[in-house]
Design a protein around this motif. Structure first.
Motif, PDB file in Angstrom:
ATOM      1  N   CYS A  75       8.055  29.176  -1.290  1.00  0.00           N
ATOM      2  CA  CYS A  75       8.712  30.285  -0.601  1.00  0.00           C
ATOM      3  C   CYS A  75       7.928  30.686   0.651  1.00  0.00           C
ATOM      4  O   CYS A  75       8.511  30.858   1.728  1.00  0.00           O
ATOM      5  N   MET A  76       6.618  30.818   0.516  1.00  0.00           N
ATOM      6  CA  MET A  76       5.791  31.213   1.665  1.00  0.00           C
ATOM      7  C   MET A  76       5.872  30.165   2.774  1.00  0.00           C
ATOM      8  O   MET A  76       6.008  30.513   3.944  1.00  0.00           O
ATOM      9  N   LYS A  77       5.835  28.896   2.406  1.00  0.00           N
ATOM     10  CA  LYS A  77       5.924  27.828   3.408  1.00  0.00           C
ATOM     11  C   LYS A  77       7.284  27.841   4.096  1.00  0.00           C
ATOM     12  O   LYS A  77       7.376  27.596   5.299  1.00  0.00           O
ATOM     13  N   SER A  78       8.332  28.151   3.346  1.00  0.00           N
ATOM     14  CA  SER A  78       9.668  28.204   3.950  1.00  0.00           C
ATOM     15  C   SER A  78       9.786  29.355   4.948  1.00  0.00           C
ATOM     16  O   SER A  78      10.648  29.341   5.824  1.00  0.00           O
ATOM     17  N   GLU A  79       8.906  30.344   4.839  1.00  0.00           N
ATOM     18  CA  GLU A  79       8.890  31.478   5.759  1.00  0.00           C
ATOM     19  C   GLU A  79       7.906  31.266   6.920  1.00  0.00           C
ATOM     20  O   GLU A  79       7.637  32.180   7.687  1.00  0.00           O
ATOM     21  N   GLY A  80       7.329  30.076   7.001  1.00  0.00           N
ATOM     22  CA  GLY A  80       6.455  29.747   8.115  1.00  0.00           C
ATOM     23  C   GLY A  80       4.976  29.995   7.892  1.00  0.00           C
ATOM     24  O   GLY A  80       4.183  29.899   8.827  1.00  0.00           O
ATOM     25  N   TYR A  81       4.592  30.309   6.674  1.00  0.00           N
ATOM     26  CA  TYR A  81       3.186  30.550   6.360  1.00  0.00           C
ATOM     27  C   TYR A  81       2.519  29.242   5.949  1.00  0.00           C
ATOM     28  O   TYR A  81       3.172  28.331   5.446  1.00  0.00           O
ATOM     29  N   SER A  82       1.215  29.172   6.158  1.00  0.00           N
ATOM     30  CA  SER A  82       0.440  28.029   5.690  1.00  0.00           C
ATOM     31  C   SER A  82      -0.770  28.548   4.921  1.00  0.00           C
ATOM     32  O   SER A  82      -1.275  29.633   5.191  1.00  0.00           O
ATOM     33  N   LEU A  83      -1.196  27.765   3.951  1.00  0.00           N
ATOM     34  CA  LEU A  83      -2.354  28.144   3.149  1.00  0.00           C
ATOM     35  C   LEU A  83      -3.590  27.572   3.831  1.00  0.00           C
ATOM     36  O   LEU A  83      -3.683  26.373   4.065  1.00  0.00           O
ATOM     37  N   GLU A  84      -4.531  28.452   4.176  1.00  0.00           N
ATOM     38  CA  GLU A  84      -5.733  28.045   4.907  1.00  0.00           C
ATOM     39  C   GLU A  84      -6.985  28.371   4.087  1.00  0.00           C
ATOM     40  O   GLU A  84      -6.981  29.298   3.288  1.00  0.00           O
ATOM     41  N   THR A  85      -8.009  27.604   4.334  1.00  0.00           N
ATOM     42  CA  THR A  85      -9.307  27.839   3.706  1.00  0.00           C
ATOM     43  C   THR A  85     -10.269  28.380   4.757  1.00  0.00           C
ATOM     44  O   THR A  85     -10.368  27.839   5.840  1.00  0.00           O
ATOM     45  N   SER A  86     -10.933  29.457   4.412  1.00  0.00           N
ATOM     46  CA  SER A  86     -11.935  30.071   5.280  1.00  0.00           C
ATOM     47  C   SER A  86     -13.220  30.236   4.494  1.00  0.00           C
ATOM     48  O   SER A  86     -13.246  30.032   3.285  1.00  0.00           O
ATOM     49  N   TYR A  87     -14.272  30.619   5.185  1.00  0.00           N
ATOM     50  CA  TYR A  87     -15.572  30.815   4.536  1.00  0.00           C
ATOM     51  C   TYR A  87     -16.072  32.219   4.813  1.00  0.00           C
ATOM     52  O   TYR A  87     -15.948  32.722   5.903  1.00  0.00           O
TER      53      TYR A  87
END
Length: 81
Positions: free
Chosen positions: A68-80
């Motif tokens: 659902c989030m990806k279909s709304e244009g979001y991406s899962l990112e990794t940060s530190y």
């Protein structure tokens, strides 16, 4: 300075330096250009309702919320930190 005091100084110095050199821990978060923290939180809530997450197993709910989030244009990112 006696041997015991030298040992204490070396131990404390080593502990301080090792704390400074520790590797930052990675974490993942949803990201979309121009999105505020509040809009991300709102969208996650909308997706949870849309996929009826409360009635699913946690792994399945997480997977469907991700779609659902990806279909709304979001991406899962990794940060530190």
């Amino acid at each position: 300075m006696n041997s015991f005091n030298k040992l204490i100084v070396i131990t404390v110095t080593t502990l301080i330096l090792s704390a400074c050199a520790s590797t930052p821990k990675p974490y993942t978060h949803w990201h979309k250009e121009g999105a505020t923290k509040q809009s991300v939180t709102d969208q996650i809530g909308h997706c949870r309702v849309e996929v009826n997450a409360k009635d699913l197993s946690q792994p399945k709910a997480k997977q469907l919320i991700g779609y659902c989030m990806k279909s709304e244009g979001y991406s899962l990112e990794t940060s530190y930190r």
